[in-house]
Design a protein around this motif. Sequence first.
Motif, PDB file in Angstrom:
ATOM      1  N   ALA A  28       7.170 -22.690  -7.130  1.00 15.25           N
ATOM      2  CA  ALA A  28       7.653 -24.057  -7.329  1.00 15.25           C
ATOM      3  C   ALA A  28       6.532 -25.058  -7.086  1.00 15.25           C
ATOM      4  CB  ALA A  28       8.828 -24.332  -6.390  1.00 15.25           C
ATOM      5  N   THR A  29       6.754 -26.258  -7.572  1.00  6.85           N
ATOM      6  CA  THR A  29       5.724 -27.298  -7.501  1.00  6.85           C
ATOM      7  C   THR A  29       5.259 -27.556  -6.072  1.00  6.85           C
ATOM      8  OG1 THR A  29       6.623 -28.350  -9.479  1.00  6.85           O
ATOM      9  CG2 THR A  29       5.185 -29.694  -8.090  1.00  6.85           C
ATOM     10  N   ASN A  30       6.187 -27.520  -5.122  1.00  5.46           N
ATOM     11  CA  ASN A  30       5.824 -27.850  -3.753  1.00  5.46           C
ATOM     12  C   ASN A  30       5.532 -26.627  -2.888  1.00  5.46           C
ATOM     13  OD1 ASN A  30       8.414 -26.945  -3.754  1.00  5.46           O
ATOM     14  ND2 ASN A  30       9.208 -28.488  -2.358  1.00  5.46           N
ATOM     15  N   ASP A  31       5.435 -25.459  -3.513  1.00  2.00           N
ATOM     16  CA  ASP A  31       5.136 -24.237  -2.765  1.00  2.00           C
ATOM     17  C   ASP A  31       3.646 -24.097  -2.498  1.00  2.00           C
ATOM     18  OD1 ASP A  31       7.624 -22.034  -4.313  1.00  2.00           O
ATOM     19  OD2 ASP A  31       7.745 -23.361  -2.563  1.00  2.00           O
ATOM     20  N   TYR A  32       3.322 -23.600  -1.333  1.00  2.00           N
ATOM     21  CA  TYR A  32       1.977 -23.201  -0.977  1.00  2.00           C
ATOM     22  C   TYR A  32       1.889 -21.677  -0.979  1.00  2.00           C
ATOM     23  CZ  TYR A  32       0.480 -27.868   0.445  1.00  2.00           C
ATOM     24  OH  TYR A  32       0.122 -29.188   0.444  1.00  2.00           O
ATOM     25  N   TYR A  51      -3.142 -24.398  -1.990  1.00  2.00           N
ATOM     26  CA  TYR A  51      -2.218 -24.919  -2.995  1.00  2.00           C
ATOM     27  C   TYR A  51      -2.775 -24.716  -4.401  1.00  2.00           C
ATOM     28  CZ  TYR A  51       0.956 -28.019  -5.475  1.00  2.00           C
ATOM     29  OH  TYR A  51       1.885 -28.514  -6.349  1.00  2.00           O
ATOM     30  N   LYS A  52      -4.041 -25.017  -4.573  1.00  2.00           N
ATOM     31  CA  LYS A  52      -4.679 -24.790  -5.863  1.00  2.00           C
ATOM     32  C   LYS A  52      -6.178 -24.628  -5.688  1.00  2.00           C
ATOM     33  CE  LYS A  52      -5.042 -29.726  -6.908  1.00  2.00           C
ATOM     34  NZ  LYS A  52      -4.709 -30.787  -7.883  1.00  2.00           N
ATOM     35  N   ASP A  67      -2.684 -22.427 -13.304  1.00  4.90           N
ATOM     36  CA  ASP A  67      -1.230 -22.289 -13.485  1.00  4.90           C
ATOM     37  C   ASP A  67      -0.522 -21.848 -12.211  1.00  4.90           C
ATOM     38  OD1 ASP A  67      -1.237 -19.061 -15.260  1.00  4.90           O
ATOM     39  OD2 ASP A  67      -1.810 -19.620 -13.227  1.00  4.90           O
ATOM     40  N   ARG A  68      -1.262 -21.480 -11.194  1.00  2.00           N
ATOM     41  CA  ARG A  68      -0.748 -21.096  -9.869  1.00  2.00           C
ATOM     42  C   ARG A  68       0.211 -19.920  -9.913  1.00  2.00           C
ATOM     43  NH1 ARG A  68       0.742 -24.100  -5.588  1.00  2.00           N
ATOM     44  NH2 ARG A  68       2.741 -24.667  -6.502  1.00  2.00           N
ATOM     45  N   LYS A  69       0.239 -19.160 -10.972  1.00  3.90           N
ATOM     46  CA  LYS A  69       1.166 -18.037 -11.061  1.00  3.90           C
ATOM     47  C   LYS A  69       0.619 -16.780 -10.407  1.00  3.90           C
ATOM     48  CE  LYS A  69       3.469 -19.710 -15.233  1.00  3.90           C
ATOM     49  NZ  LYS A  69       4.732 -20.018 -14.514  1.00  3.90           N
TER      50      LYS A  69
END
Lengths: 110, 108
Positions: A28-32, A51-52, A67-69
Amino acid sequence: LAKTTQPISMDSYEGQEVNITCSHNNIATNDYITWYQQFPSQGPRFIIQGYKTKVTNEVASLFIPADRKSSTLSLPRVSLSDTAVYYCLVGPPEGRKLIWGLGTSLAVNP
Amino acid sequence: SAVISQKPSRDICQRGTSLTIQCQVDSQVTMMFWYRQQPGQSLTLIATANQGSEATYESGFVIDKFPISRPNLTFSTLTVSNMSPEDSSIYLCSGGYTFGSGTRLTVV
């Protein structure tokens, strides 16, 4: 809460760099992204969080694509004492409620 | 980072009895968590301990079996009640990014 997928086990040798990749397609957007290390008969120990992009500390580096996937934990020049289970978790920061997967059992050989 | 002292480190208990596990944090943490871990397995969250309110339990865990106290922001207890051999496990507390060293419980 996002689920993660990581290899069940890995083998390496002393002095090598080890990269453990974790997939988290539903992040999710706010997940670390947080990584822990656990030795037998001990509680998990925090390694690194990001986070990224890239995060580095005295122990490891964490690479996170745009894409943080997925994410990759990099352990430079491992030693026998790095033999442990490594857990990748995604969720809110500051150790809030997290879902723990099976982790990656890393064996470092002489 | 915070340091958590957890005790007892291990215990062997008779079935039908209760055991209270304590966790003391050296700094204030908003939320503390209690986990169970079978040897060689991952961690399963039992509940979230909140100061000033009842704990929030995960599916499959109930307050009568695992009552939790959180009297302040540095301390929490988990009680394993009316124990059976199936409760034999490692119990862990956490706060912030830190975990206690665990309590290895054997019920005989």
